[in-house]
Design an enzyme around this catalytic site. Sequence first.
Site, PDB file in Angstrom:
ATOM      1  N   LYS A 171      14.852  20.606 -21.433  1.00 25.48           N
ATOM      2  CA  LYS A 171      14.190  21.811 -21.911  1.00 25.48           C
ATOM      3  C   LYS A 171      15.072  23.018 -21.573  1.00 25.48           C
ATOM      4  CE  LYS A 171      10.207  20.564 -23.700  1.00 25.48           C
ATOM      5  NZ  LYS A 171       9.919  20.918 -25.109  1.00 25.48           N
ATOM      6  N   ASP A 200      16.163  21.054 -25.992  1.00 27.02           N
ATOM      7  CA  ASP A 200      15.063  21.629 -26.786  1.00 27.02           C
ATOM      8  C   ASP A 200      14.892  23.084 -26.383  1.00 27.02           C
ATOM      9  OD1 ASP A 200      12.813  22.255 -28.224  1.00 27.02           O
ATOM     10  OD2 ASP A 200      11.517  20.747 -27.298  1.00 27.02           O
ATOM     11  N   GLU A 226      17.166  20.649 -30.479  1.00 23.99           N
ATOM     12  CA  GLU A 226      15.860  20.743 -31.113  1.00 23.99           C
ATOM     13  C   GLU A 226      15.441  22.209 -31.156  1.00 23.99           C
ATOM     14  OE1 GLU A 226      13.050  18.022 -29.432  1.00 23.99           O
ATOM     15  OE2 GLU A 226      11.324  19.212 -30.032  1.00 23.99           O
ATOM     16  N   ASP A 251      11.207  21.109 -34.841  1.00 20.97           N
ATOM     17  CA  ASP A 251       9.904  20.758 -34.248  1.00 20.97           C
ATOM     18  C   ASP A 251       8.882  21.831 -34.635  1.00 20.97           C
ATOM     19  OD1 ASP A 251       7.805  19.813 -32.788  1.00 20.97           O
ATOM     20  OD2 ASP A 251       8.665  20.173 -30.812  1.00 20.97           O
ATOM     21  N   LYS A 275       4.735  14.737 -34.951  1.00 21.19           N
ATOM     22  CA  LYS A 275       3.721  14.604 -33.901  1.00 21.19           C
ATOM     23  C   LYS A 275       2.351  14.581 -34.561  1.00 21.19           C
ATOM     24  CE  LYS A 275       6.362  17.439 -30.634  1.00 21.19           C
ATOM     25  NZ  LYS A 275       6.447  18.725 -29.923  1.00 21.19           N
TER      26      LYS A 275
HETATM   27 MG   LIG Z   1       9.945  20.411 -29.080  1.00 23.02          MG
END
Ligand SMILES: [Mg+2]
Length: 375
Positions: A171, A200, A226, A251, A275
């Site tokens: 992250k 990400d 991402e 995303d 997702k």
């Molecule tokens: Mg993400």
Amino acid sequence: MPEVPSRITAVEVTLLDLPLLRPHRFAVTTMRTQGVLLIRVVTEDGVAGWGEGVVPGGPWWGGESVEGMAALIDRHLAPAVVGQDVLQPEAVARRLERLAAGAPFARAGVEMAVWDAAGRTLGVPVHQLLGGPHRDRVPVTWAVGSEPAEIVVDEVRRLVAEGRHRSFKLKMGAIPPEADVSRVVAIAEALDGAAPLAVDLNGAWDEYAARRWLPVLDDAGVQLVEQPLPAASVAGLARLRERSGLAIMADESLRTAADALRLVAGHAVDLLAVKIGKSGGLAAVQRIASIADAAGVGCYGGTAIETSLGTAASAHLFCATAAVRCGTELFGPLLLADDIATEPVTYAAGDLLLTTGPGFGITVDGDKVEKYRRR
Ligand SMILES: [Mg+2]
């Protein structure tokens, strides 16, 4: 198969708070517990199906929260679902979409419970209802929060040595780009190719920062980025993709099937993160995956950090969807310190195994529900 429809007679919600093994840091918030909205659908045949509404650590991702979902489902979605045929989960999903277009996580939780109840009514796993499995296990990338380099390196080394994960997602975006990139370069150098790395940004950078810093991440050996830019920057993603050797995955830019169409038609992505929650359910993800398939773009199965129930639901969907061929991050149960299933999902050698029982193959543990119920 029952000859007459089996009507849904009740939709009930319970709000839970589950402990995490360690805090999980995103660009804008730190998760310390995970709120879970447990949804139970009951049919006139006495079958119960379970679904799970979760968001990653609060309303920052898309504006929904477990508390908001509970009220929306109770007051608006449940009355529209009661009386519907449990064997028509996609029709139920479309009905919910018309009622609450902007609340995909809430809709997904209800639809999940209907799929589970449909599978249990017919005595088959949900993956069979979705076309049957293409695979019976999926690789699971471990996501590491925005922690200092030494902590991340220790965590990654330990998980590789234990054979628990083979790839990692870091992250980024919680600190300014220069310091953040130095942190990730230090991690990549310390790991020295021991495992594939993705990052990400959760949309934290502008296009200039991305142009400046993505080549540095590429040189350090990072393979995939991402959502470097905010959700609306589809043309920006396309420009980055032209210049960068890094694979680019959307995303936050991908919620609906129309978003998927825009992203692939705009040549903005190499991969799509799908997702259940953000797109409003399993059926909606299958529509997105069809677009990805037609465009020759692979899908990666994302998580909102679900318990074994939501994780099993994702596994059924991702195993039954050919385009989800780029792995997953279905690590939710591994980040949670406890679960709501009598038998949690199983991981082996970095993979999540598909469950096989009717519905999603998960039995909800009533004692755990009582223990973690919000009071
Ligand atoms: Mg993400």
